[in-house]
Design an enzyme around this catalytic site. Structure first.
Site, PDB file in Angstrom:
ATOM      1  N   HIS A   1       0.823  -1.239  -0.173  1.00 36.92           N
ATOM      2  CA  HIS A   1      -0.040  -0.027  -0.072  1.00 36.92           C
ATOM      3  C   HIS A   1       0.916   1.113   0.203  1.00 36.92           C
ATOM      4  O   HIS A   1       2.067   1.241   0.492  1.00 36.92           O
ATOM      5  CB  HIS A   1      -0.948   0.161   1.264  1.00 36.92           C
ATOM      6  CG  HIS A   1      -0.197  -0.163   2.446  1.00 36.92           C
ATOM      7  ND1 HIS A   1       0.108  -1.410   3.078  1.00 36.92           N
ATOM      8  CD2 HIS A   1      -0.019   0.715   3.395  1.00 36.92           C
ATOM      9  CE1 HIS A   1       0.748  -1.441   4.251  1.00 36.92           C
ATOM     10  NE2 HIS A   1       0.689  -0.095   4.429  1.00 36.92           N
TER      11      HIS A   1
ATOM     12  N   HIS B   1       0.687   4.991   1.342  1.00 36.72           N
ATOM     13  CA  HIS B   1       0.192   6.220   2.345  1.00 36.72           C
ATOM     14  C   HIS B   1       0.263   7.405   1.420  1.00 36.72           C
ATOM     15  O   HIS B   1       1.479   7.875   1.197  1.00 36.72           O
ATOM     16  CB  HIS B   1       1.116   6.117   3.644  1.00 36.72           C
ATOM     17  CG  HIS B   1       1.034   5.146   4.422  1.00 36.72           C
ATOM     18  ND1 HIS B   1      -0.075   5.151   5.386  1.00 36.72           N
ATOM     19  CD2 HIS B   1       1.711   4.105   4.390  1.00 36.72           C
ATOM     20  CE1 HIS B   1       0.485   3.841   6.131  1.00 36.72           C
ATOM     21  NE2 HIS B   1       1.267   3.261   5.529  1.00 36.72           N
TER      22      HIS B   1
HETATM   23  P1  5GP Z   1       1.628   0.213   7.238  1.00 35.74           P
HETATM   24  O1  5GP Z   1       2.206   0.595   9.037  1.00 35.74           O
HETATM   25  O2  5GP Z   1       1.582  -1.193   6.972  1.00 35.74           O
HETATM   26  O3  5GP Z   1       2.424   0.954   6.385  1.00 35.74           O
HETATM   27  O4  5GP Z   1       0.288   0.766   7.284  1.00 35.74           O
HETATM   28  C1  5GP Z   1      -1.128   0.094   7.782  1.00 35.74           C
HETATM   29  C2  5GP Z   1      -1.940   1.226   7.712  1.00 35.74           C
HETATM   30  O5  5GP Z   1      -3.208   0.449   7.594  1.00 35.74           O
HETATM   31  C3  5GP Z   1      -1.928   1.824   9.079  1.00 35.74           C
HETATM   32  O6  5GP Z   1      -1.777   3.395   8.987  1.00 35.74           O
HETATM   33  C4  5GP Z   1      -3.290   1.506   9.686  1.00 35.74           C
HETATM   34  O7  5GP Z   1      -3.907   2.461  10.389  1.00 35.74           O
HETATM   35  C5  5GP Z   1      -4.173   1.108   8.506  1.00 35.74           C
HETATM   36  N1  5GP Z   1      -5.042   0.095   8.854  1.00 35.74           N
HETATM   37  C6  5GP Z   1      -4.977  -1.142   9.476  1.00 35.74           C
HETATM   38  N2  5GP Z   1      -5.902  -1.524   9.562  1.00 35.74           N
HETATM   39  C7  5GP Z   1      -7.036  -0.987   8.811  1.00 35.74           C
HETATM   40  C8  5GP Z   1      -8.249  -1.053   8.533  1.00 35.74           C
HETATM   41  O8  5GP Z   1      -9.030  -2.089   8.906  1.00 35.74           O
HETATM   42  N3  5GP Z   1      -9.073   0.001   7.887  1.00 35.74           N
HETATM   43  C9  5GP Z   1      -8.421   1.016   7.487  1.00 35.74           C
HETATM   44  N4  5GP Z   1      -8.895   1.642   6.652  1.00 35.74           N
HETATM   45  N5  5GP Z   1      -7.060   1.195   7.619  1.00 35.74           N
HETATM   46  C10 5GP Z   1      -6.511   0.326   8.335  1.00 35.74           C
END
Ligand code: 5GP
Ligand code: ZN
Length: 139
Positions: A101, A103
């Site tokens: 993903h 951001h």
């Molecule tokens: P990472 O830390 O893997 O780069 O980012 C994962 C992101 O996914 C985090 O910012 C977290 O808040 C978001 N996230 C995790 N679970 C969910 C969810 O169930 N729904 C949404 N909309 N965001 C999520």
């Protein structure tokens, strides 16, 4: 392809609700559930892949184009003062959901979390930097 254990695959399939701001054949873009700022969004490719190492180049190129379009759109709509595009790979790098993903994080003067992506610099000797440069030279 879908991974049944993946929360983002479930969101893409509509099995877990999300706030969707954009969708096409390849991507769903949702608001982050724990946003770092107003409008913090996530570009999710619909096909499951864990990270930058796994995503195919063509899809990655489409994701980059979409990131640019949405950055412009979100900046117009939100009147933010800066914008981070962040993509984490691996636990050590802060990845918590192992479905690739991107951001999209609008930044605002005077808001919380403005230092979230800051780091202090590490010291390397000129020789060490020369060695790293040599090792990383790519053509
Ligand atoms: P990472 O830390 O893997 O780069 O980012 C994962 C992101 O996914 C985090 O910012 C977290 O808040 C978001 N996230 C995790 N679970 C969910 C969810 O169930 N729904 C949404 N909309 N965001 C999520
Ligand atoms: Zn997934």
């Amino acid at each position: 392809m879908r991974n049944d254990d993946c929360i983002f695959c479930k969101i893409i399939a509509g099995e877990i609700p999300s706030r969707t701001i954009y969708e096409d054949n390849d991507f769903k873009v949702i608001l982050d559930a724990s946003p770092a700022s107003k409008g913090h969004a996530l570009i999710l490719p619909k096909d499951h892949c864990a990270n930058i190492y796994e995503i195919n180049e063509e899809l990655l190129a489409k994701a980059a184009k979409l990131a640019k379009k949405l950055t412009i759109h979100m900046t117009e709509q939100l009147h933010c003062d800066g914008f981070n595009i962040v993509q984490n790979n691996g636990e050590l790098a802060g990845q918590t959901v192992f479905h690739f993903h991107i951001h999209l994080i609008p930044r605002y003067h005077g808001m919380k979390n403005n230092d979230i992506l800051c780091w202090t610099h590490e010291d390397f000797s000129a020789e060490a930097q020369d060695q790293i440069c040599q090792k990383l030279r790519y053509s």
